[in-house]
Motif scaffolding. Sequence first.
Motif, PDB file in Angstrom:
ATOM      1  N   ALA A 103       0.863  -1.184   0.000  1.00 61.51           N
ATOM      2  CA  ALA A 103       0.000   0.000   0.000  1.00 61.51           C
ATOM      3  C   ALA A 103       0.898   1.232   0.000  1.00 61.51           C
ATOM      4  O   ALA A 103       2.083   1.163   0.329  1.00 61.51           O
ATOM      5  CB  ALA A 103      -0.921   0.006   1.221  1.00 61.51           C
ATOM      6  N   ARG A 104       0.320   2.355  -0.349  1.00 62.16           N
ATOM      7  CA  ARG A 104       1.091   3.591  -0.424  1.00 62.16           C
ATOM      8  C   ARG A 104       1.476   4.071   0.977  1.00 62.16           C
ATOM      9  O   ARG A 104       0.918   3.631   1.983  1.00 62.16           O
ATOM     10  CB  ARG A 104       0.318   4.664  -1.179  1.00 62.16           C
ATOM     11  CG  ARG A 104       0.113   4.283  -2.643  1.00 62.16           C
ATOM     12  CD  ARG A 104      -0.386   5.436  -3.493  1.00 62.16           C
ATOM     13  NE  ARG A 104      -0.363   5.029  -4.890  1.00 62.16           N
ATOM     14  CZ  ARG A 104       0.702   5.135  -5.677  1.00 62.16           C
ATOM     15  NH1 ARG A 104       1.826   5.668  -5.192  1.00 62.16           N
ATOM     16  NH2 ARG A 104       0.660   4.735  -6.924  1.00 62.16           N
ATOM     17  N   VAL A 105       2.438   4.989   1.026  1.00 65.85           N
ATOM     18  CA  VAL A 105       2.938   5.475   2.303  1.00 65.85           C
ATOM     19  C   VAL A 105       2.804   6.997   2.373  1.00 65.85           C
ATOM     20  O   VAL A 105       2.894   7.698   1.370  1.00 65.85           O
ATOM     21  CB  VAL A 105       4.408   5.068   2.532  1.00 65.85           C
ATOM     22  CG1 VAL A 105       4.532   3.563   2.693  1.00 65.85           C
ATOM     23  CG2 VAL A 105       5.321   5.559   1.419  1.00 65.85           C
ATOM     24  N   HIS A 106       2.614   7.475   3.596  1.00 68.27           N
ATOM     25  CA  HIS A 106       2.532   8.919   3.828  1.00 68.27           C
ATOM     26  C   HIS A 106       3.907   9.570   3.745  1.00 68.27           C
ATOM     27  O   HIS A 106       4.050  10.710   3.278  1.00 68.27           O
ATOM     28  CB  HIS A 106       1.929   9.188   5.204  1.00 68.27           C
ATOM     29  CG  HIS A 106       2.130  10.580   5.701  1.00 68.27           C
ATOM     30  ND1 HIS A 106       1.422  11.653   5.221  1.00 68.27           N
ATOM     31  CD2 HIS A 106       3.007  11.078   6.629  1.00 68.27           C
ATOM     32  CE1 HIS A 106       1.834  12.754   5.832  1.00 68.27           C
ATOM     33  NE2 HIS A 106       2.781  12.441   6.683  1.00 68.27           N
ATOM     34  N   GLY A 107       4.925   8.859   4.216  1.00 65.16           N
ATOM     35  CA  GLY A 107       6.267   9.430   4.241  1.00 65.16           C
ATOM     36  C   GLY A 107       7.326   8.374   4.048  1.00 65.16           C
ATOM     37  O   GLY A 107       7.087   7.170   4.223  1.00 65.16           O
ATOM     38  N   LEU A 136       4.354   7.241  -2.873  1.00 68.00           N
ATOM     39  CA  LEU A 136       3.778   8.142  -1.878  1.00 68.00           C
ATOM     40  C   LEU A 136       2.274   8.289  -2.053  1.00 68.00           C
ATOM     41  O   LEU A 136       1.761   8.243  -3.174  1.00 68.00           O
ATOM     42  CB  LEU A 136       4.412   9.535  -2.003  1.00 68.00           C
ATOM     43  CG  LEU A 136       5.849   9.728  -1.530  1.00 68.00           C
ATOM     44  CD1 LEU A 136       6.319  11.132  -1.898  1.00 68.00           C
ATOM     45  CD2 LEU A 136       5.980   9.489  -0.034  1.00 68.00           C
ATOM     46  N   GLU A 137       1.602   8.519  -0.939  1.00 71.56           N
ATOM     47  CA  GLU A 137       0.222   8.985  -1.007  1.00 71.56           C
ATOM     48  C   GLU A 137       0.221  10.396  -1.600  1.00 71.56           C
ATOM     49  O   GLU A 137       1.237  11.100  -1.554  1.00 71.56           O
ATOM     50  CB  GLU A 137      -0.385   9.044   0.397  1.00 71.56           C
ATOM     51  CG  GLU A 137      -0.521   7.713   1.100  1.00 71.56           C
ATOM     52  CD  GLU A 137      -0.990   7.890   2.532  1.00 71.56           C
ATOM     53  OE1 GLU A 137      -1.005   9.052   3.009  1.00 71.56           O
ATOM     54  OE2 GLU A 137      -1.333   6.874   3.158  1.00 71.56           O
ATOM     55  N   PRO A 138      -0.918  10.852  -2.161  1.00 76.80           N
ATOM     56  CA  PRO A 138      -0.977  12.244  -2.614  1.00 76.80           C
ATOM     57  C   PRO A 138      -0.575  13.206  -1.499  1.00 76.80           C
ATOM     58  O   PRO A 138      -1.085  13.133  -0.382  1.00 76.80           O
ATOM     59  CB  PRO A 138      -2.449  12.420  -3.003  1.00 76.80           C
ATOM     60  CG  PRO A 138      -2.901  11.040  -3.393  1.00 76.80           C
ATOM     61  CD  PRO A 138      -2.175  10.123  -2.451  1.00 76.80           C
ATOM     62  N   VAL A 184       1.643  11.223 -12.072  1.00 76.18           N
ATOM     63  CA  VAL A 184       0.490  10.334 -12.177  1.00 76.18           C
ATOM     64  C   VAL A 184       0.341   9.477 -10.918  1.00 76.18           C
ATOM     65  O   VAL A 184      -0.758   9.310 -10.390  1.00 76.18           O
ATOM     66  CB  VAL A 184       0.622   9.432 -13.420  1.00 76.18           C
ATOM     67  CG1 VAL A 184      -0.491   8.380 -13.438  1.00 76.18           C
ATOM     68  CG2 VAL A 184       0.590  10.262 -14.691  1.00 76.18           C
ATOM     69  N   GLU A 185       1.460   8.934 -10.456  1.00 76.72           N
ATOM     70  CA  GLU A 185       1.403   7.930  -9.387  1.00 76.72           C
ATOM     71  C   GLU A 185       1.446   8.526  -7.980  1.00 76.72           C
ATOM     72  O   GLU A 185       0.931   7.920  -7.032  1.00 76.72           O
ATOM     73  CB  GLU A 185       2.539   6.924  -9.571  1.00 76.72           C
ATOM     74  CG  GLU A 185       2.434   6.155 -10.891  1.00 76.72           C
ATOM     75  CD  GLU A 185       3.442   5.034 -10.980  1.00 76.72           C
ATOM     76  OE1 GLU A 185       4.004   4.644  -9.939  1.00 76.72           O
ATOM     77  OE2 GLU A 185       3.664   4.528 -12.090  1.00 76.72           O
TER      78      GLU A 185
END
Length: 307
Positions: free
Chosen positions: A191-195, A212-214, A238-239
Amino acid sequence: MKALVHDPNAPRQLSFAEVPDPEPTAGQALIEVAAVSFNFGEIVYRSPDTPYGRVPGWDAAGTVLRPAADGSGPPAGTRVVGFGWGGAWARLRAVDTAELAVVPDGVDLGTASALPVAGVTALQAVRRLGPVLGRRVLVTGASGGVGRFAVRLLALAGAHVVASVGGPARAEGLRELGAAEIVHGPEELTARVHGVLDNVGGGQLAEAFYRLEPGGVVQAIGKASGEPTVIDFERARVESPNGRLENFNVSTPVGGDLGYLLHLVETGRLAPEIGWRGPWDLAHEAADALVGRKVLGKAVLDLDPDR
């Protein structure tokens, strides 16, 4: 005095020599050094233009032999740990008092010597991520000195820590420090990460940035890979839209941060991971082990191990 000095013709460009005692400025204390710790960067990335005989070294702990002439800092006889951009690998060291912290009686000086660069770097980098409570944070190069401090400090701050290491053996102890997940590179993230706290650089830094998360942020701390980083910003737009990449540098003076880390150690909430410890006569062995990725955490050298 005896010191470990820069020597272009020696292994790891290091040899022992007799050098003049340091002459402290008014705002510096003279420290009798008991222990030092090695950092990857000061071994691998020391400038080839450094003159023979200069004393390298950032981290050292010992006892105040002569307090600062301006009255700042602790009195003679106080156990301290300190930071500076040179001069640590010697029996005596002059240190700005703002870069010193008093070591509690219950904390070993060798343990304290592991804190300045790696511990303070991790602490300041975690802060620069902003609030991390309940957020996913990736640490690359998590098995090294900065990485292990970062995993622990992030866990204390309430983050969901994902530790990235080069292989299963390098993951030893990371679960106990607070890692919720262990991966072998950012490509294995589920899953994506905040930092991201990146200690590796190169391709791993780029791959972490894409995940990264947006609005997430990467702190680019180190370059253990020795590789340049190439980022495809069209892919990133994009990502990981609005993702940020920040070049991390330690903010000085660090005395206050060192004091906080020592408090965590004293109260049992932080235990520096020392993967190699021995007398400073074995400095080349310690340097080879650190550069060869054989040390989990920090390498600490005792100047007088029998004392």
